[in-house]
Motif scaffolding. Structure first.
Motif, PDB file in Angstrom:
ATOM      1  N   GLU A 110      35.807  71.775  64.512  1.00 49.07           N
ATOM      2  CA  GLU A 110      35.176  73.036  64.109  1.00 49.07           C
ATOM      3  C   GLU A 110      33.849  72.708  63.452  1.00 49.07           C
ATOM      4  OE1 GLU A 110      37.122  76.846  62.184  1.00 49.07           O
ATOM      5  OE2 GLU A 110      36.535  75.450  60.586  1.00 49.07           O
ATOM      6  N   VAL A 111      32.816  73.497  63.766  1.00 49.41           N
ATOM      7  CA  VAL A 111      31.468  73.201  63.261  1.00 49.41           C
ATOM      8  C   VAL A 111      30.903  74.444  62.573  1.00 49.41           C
ATOM      9  CG1 VAL A 111      29.157  72.347  63.820  1.00 49.41           C
ATOM     10  CG2 VAL A 111      31.134  71.598  65.184  1.00 49.41           C
ATOM     11  N   PRO A 112      31.184  74.625  61.281  1.00 46.92           N
ATOM     12  CA  PRO A 112      30.550  75.732  60.547  1.00 46.92           C
ATOM     13  C   PRO A 112      29.037  75.538  60.462  1.00 46.92           C
ATOM     14  CG  PRO A 112      32.471  74.885  59.373  1.00 46.92           C
ATOM     15  CD  PRO A 112      32.159  73.901  60.455  1.00 46.92           C
ATOM     16  N   ILE A 113      28.318  76.590  60.775  1.00 51.52           N
ATOM     17  CA  ILE A 113      26.854  76.574  60.722  1.00 51.52           C
ATOM     18  C   ILE A 113      26.412  77.697  59.802  1.00 51.52           C
ATOM     19  CG2 ILE A 113      24.718  76.722  62.064  1.00 51.52           C
ATOM     20  CD1 ILE A 113      26.404  75.921  64.533  1.00 51.52           C
ATOM     21  N   LYS A 114      25.781  77.340  58.718  1.00 47.68           N
ATOM     22  CA  LYS A 114      25.359  78.322  57.722  1.00 47.68           C
ATOM     23  C   LYS A 114      24.038  78.943  58.144  1.00 47.68           C
ATOM     24  CE  LYS A 114      25.105  78.881  52.698  1.00 47.68           C
ATOM     25  NZ  LYS A 114      25.183  78.184  51.395  1.00 47.68           N
ATOM     26  N   LEU A 115      24.057  80.232  58.468  1.00 45.62           N
ATOM     27  CA  LEU A 115      22.856  80.917  58.919  1.00 45.62           C
ATOM     28  C   LEU A 115      22.016  81.422  57.754  1.00 45.62           C
ATOM     29  CD1 LEU A 115      24.363  83.011  61.858  1.00 45.62           C
ATOM     30  CD2 LEU A 115      23.331  80.728  61.938  1.00 45.62           C
ATOM     31  N   SER A 116      22.674  81.743  56.643  1.00 47.44           N
ATOM     32  CA  SER A 116      21.989  82.231  55.448  1.00 47.44           C
ATOM     33  C   SER A 116      22.928  82.035  54.271  1.00 47.44           C
ATOM     34  CB  SER A 116      21.608  83.703  55.605  1.00 47.44           C
ATOM     35  OG  SER A 116      22.756  84.521  55.618  1.00 47.44           O
ATOM     36  N   ASP A 117      22.527  82.522  53.106  1.00 40.00           N
ATOM     37  CA  ASP A 117      23.391  82.407  51.936  1.00 40.00           C
ATOM     38  C   ASP A 117      24.704  83.169  52.107  1.00 40.00           C
ATOM     39  OD1 ASP A 117      21.521  80.842  50.697  1.00 40.00           O
ATOM     40  OD2 ASP A 117      20.638  82.478  49.521  1.00 40.00           O
ATOM     41  N   LYS A 118      24.688  84.166  52.986  1.00 37.55           N
ATOM     42  CA  LYS A 118      25.860  85.025  53.117  1.00 37.55           C
ATOM     43  C   LYS A 118      26.608  84.871  54.442  1.00 37.55           C
ATOM     44  CE  LYS A 118      24.356  88.621  49.879  1.00 37.55           C
ATOM     45  NZ  LYS A 118      24.114  90.073  49.686  1.00 37.55           N
ATOM     46  N   PHE A 119      25.948  84.396  55.481  1.00 35.65           N
ATOM     47  CA  PHE A 119      26.574  84.374  56.795  1.00 35.65           C
ATOM     48  C   PHE A 119      26.727  82.952  57.330  1.00 35.65           C
ATOM     49  CE2 PHE A 119      24.964  88.709  56.603  1.00 35.65           C
ATOM     50  CZ  PHE A 119      26.036  89.429  57.109  1.00 35.65           C
TER      51      PHE A 119
ATOM     52  N   TYR B   9      29.833  66.433  56.068  1.00 35.51           N
ATOM     53  CA  TYR B   9      28.827  67.393  55.620  1.00 35.51           C
ATOM     54  C   TYR B   9      27.464  66.869  56.052  1.00 35.51           C
ATOM     55  CZ  TYR B   9      32.744  69.152  52.937  1.00 35.51           C
ATOM     56  OH  TYR B   9      33.974  69.654  52.579  1.00 35.51           O
ATOM     57  N   VAL B  10      27.030  67.294  57.218  1.00 35.45           N
ATOM     58  CA  VAL B  10      25.791  66.777  57.808  1.00 35.45           C
ATOM     59  C   VAL B  10      24.598  67.109  56.923  1.00 35.45           C
ATOM     60  CG1 VAL B  10      24.299  66.832  59.844  1.00 35.45           C
ATOM     61  CG2 VAL B  10      26.790  67.019  60.112  1.00 35.45           C
ATOM     62  N   ASN B  11      24.508  68.357  56.528  1.00 30.13           N
ATOM     63  CA  ASN B  11      23.460  68.815  55.608  1.00 30.13           C
ATOM     64  C   ASN B  11      23.908  70.156  55.039  1.00 30.13           C
ATOM     65  OD1 ASN B  11      22.758  70.791  57.629  1.00 30.13           O
ATOM     66  ND2 ASN B  11      21.515  69.208  58.639  1.00 30.13           N
ATOM     67  N   GLU B  12      23.026  70.859  54.371  1.00 21.60           N
ATOM     68  CA  GLU B  12      23.386  72.131  53.763  1.00 21.60           C
ATOM     69  C   GLU B  12      23.684  73.217  54.790  1.00 21.60           C
ATOM     70  OE1 GLU B  12      20.364  73.259  51.054  1.00 21.60           O
ATOM     71  OE2 GLU B  12      20.839  71.697  49.583  1.00 21.60           O
ATOM     72  N   THR B  13      23.330  72.962  56.041  1.00 20.96           N
ATOM     73  CA  THR B  13      23.502  73.969  57.088  1.00 20.96           C
ATOM     74  C   THR B  13      24.720  73.721  57.959  1.00 20.96           C
ATOM     75  OG1 THR B  13      21.101  74.317  57.166  1.00 20.96           O
ATOM     76  CG2 THR B  13      22.368  75.090  59.059  1.00 20.96           C
ATOM     77  N   VAL B  14      25.013  72.461  58.251  1.00 19.57           N
ATOM     78  CA  VAL B  14      26.031  72.125  59.247  1.00 19.57           C
ATOM     79  C   VAL B  14      27.118  71.223  58.653  1.00 19.57           C
ATOM     80  CG1 VAL B  14      26.479  71.048  61.483  1.00 19.57           C
ATOM     81  CG2 VAL B  14      24.352  72.309  61.118  1.00 19.57           C
ATOM     82  N   VAL B  15      28.368  71.554  58.964  1.00 20.01           N
ATOM     83  CA  VAL B  15      29.530  70.731  58.614  1.00 20.01           C
ATOM     84  C   VAL B  15      30.341  70.499  59.884  1.00 20.01           C
ATOM     85  CG1 VAL B  15      31.621  70.557  57.228  1.00 20.01           C
ATOM     86  CG2 VAL B  15      29.608  71.698  56.284  1.00 20.01           C
TER      87      VAL B  15
END
Length: 441
Positions: free
Chosen positions: A338-347, A310-316
């Motif tokens: 796999e690299v989930p990138i959080k663009l917003s609270d919903k996406f 968990y790199v930060n709140e945006t990237v895992v």
């Protein structure tokens, strides 16, 4: 009878565990957070397509074109604070140029391994129904589960059952699990059409297929063919898991799985062509010299691990590796990220990559490479040596407040994924998947 006794024992054990877990030591039921707050409904669907030039149905030479559409409903129901029942029902419908050539002569056009026959074997439907039950202890540190499943298609029927145990330690930072499953399968063997008249040593050339068509090449067509006497396949598996939270941002897990299979492990309608037998044809289709013959047992071992950062709140960053080995001579390596990138609270978007490499089975032979003196042989390129690359991209939408509703169901999340898969042969495929999670109001 032993199968049903085993199922009954698992169910009884789970019910007894459930009964004891409802009370604390002094017999008074205490408040605890429910394992699942409300009923959840998942609808999953996918569209898959593939192509290639090494169809096992036509002995390693021919079209592998196939399309498949799948729809699945998964309903998870909280029975009480501790117990969850999950029902999974799915249907898969496919059309296959490859399997249509089980009988390439029934389509009304010249037979050809690279052209789909329009006969009855060109499509089929697979259906599956499974139910699982899980019970969590009062402290949520022990989870017991059981599962029963049944699936069927035109030439195959499968019954499966199993169970698992999960224990959490160290304030739930450490997880240890074990699971076991049994699958009892039954073939309804369907053989290549040109071999059927030769069953039990019959003089097949008197059959209408040959009297109504002209054999070219070797006109003295005499295949090696005997029907399988045992059409059952039993699979037994046991798996062990270990998961550990290593730090605030790092989690790792290990898994070890063993599988033993017994019975009919050959696919009855997959042809083989021998190098030391002269070729026979009807139209452009080469007549089978034999069908695939494989040992009646197979032992598999797979060991792997995951590491999530968990790199930060945006990237895992989610990484995975697995090593596989079986006693047919196949060994393989799988690595993915796999690299989930959080663009917003919903996406959230999540690009991914997967690499796979395997050695060939001891019994694999390409088109016209096997000799008729061999005991075991197959031209199924899934058992050949190859490597693959798979690239994927996904996007998810999450609404924890479920503002959008369909009837009494609130939409909690949507997941869309696309994967492109390529082997270092001519084989390639792509799949689009969609998942919709609803919660009951």
């Amino acid at each position: 009878m032993k199968i049903f006794k085993s199922i009954g024992f698992i169910v009884t054990l789970l019910l007894v565990a459930s009964g004891y877990a409802q009370q604390d030591q002094d017999g008074v039921k205490t408040y605890k957070k429910r394992v699942l707050e409300t009923t959840e409904v998942d609808f999953l669907t996918s569209y898959y397509s593939q192509d290639g030039d090494n169809a096992a149905v036509s002995g390693g030479l021919g079209t592998e074109e196939l399309t498949d559409f799948t729809g699945t409903f998964v309903v998870s129901i909280p029975l009480n604070d501790d117990d969850v029942l999950t029902i999974d029902a799915g249907v898969s419908a496919y059309t296959s140029a490859s399997s249509s050539n089980v009988d390439p002569f029934d389509g009304g056009q010249p037979a050809d391994p690279f052209v789909a026959s329009s006969g009855a074997s060109s499509s089929d439907t697979w259906a599956n129904l499974s139910g699982s039950y899980s019970h969590s202890s009062d402290d949520r540190n022990t989870i017991v589960s059981g599962k029963l499943s049944v699936s069927s298609e035109y030439d195959y029927f499968s019954l499966g059952f199993g169970g698992g145990l999960t224990k959490l330690y160290n304030e739930k930072n450490t997880e240890v699990s074990v699971n076991a499953n049994v699958y009892l399968d039954k073939w309804n063997s369907i053989y290549p059409s040109e071999l059927r008249p030769f069953a039990s040593g019959a003089n097949g050339l008197a059959n209408g297929l040959f009297s109504n068509n002209t054999i070219t090449g070797n006109t003295d067509y005499s295949p090696v063919f005997n029907e399988f006497t045992d059409e059952t396949r039993n699979s037994y598996s046991v798996g062990f898991g270990f998961s550990q939270i290593l730090s605030k941002n790092l989690q790792g897990s290990l898994a070890l799985d063993f599988v033993q299979q017994q019975g009919l492990l050959s696919t009855p309608f997959q042809r083989v062509y021998f190098a030391d037998v002269e070729d026979s044809f009807i139209d452009n289709f080469q007549l089978a010299d034999a069908i695939e013959q494989l040992p009646d047992s197979r032992f598999k071992v797979a060991a792997g691990g995951r590491l999530n950062w968990y790199v930060n709140e945006t990237v895992v960053v989610r990484s995975f590796y697995r090593y596989y080995y079986d006693d047919w001579g196949i060994s393989s390596h799988t690595a993915s990220v796999e690299v989930p990138i959080k663009l917003s609270d919903k996406f959230t978007v999540y690009p991914s990559y997967r690499y796979y490499q395997q050695t060939a089975a001891d019994y694999f032979y390409g088109y016209e490479e096997a000799l008729s003196t061999e005991t075991f042989y197959t031209s199924d390129y899934d058992l050949s040596e190859y490597s693959t690359n798979q690239f994927g991209m996904g996007v998810s939408y999450t609404d924890i407040f479920t503002k959008m509703h369909i009837w009494k169901l609130g939409l909690k999340s949507i997941d869309l994924k696309f994967y492109k898969y390529d082997r270092d042969t001519t084989f390639s495929s792509s799949i689009v998947t969609a998942g919709f999670k609803f919660v009951m109001d």
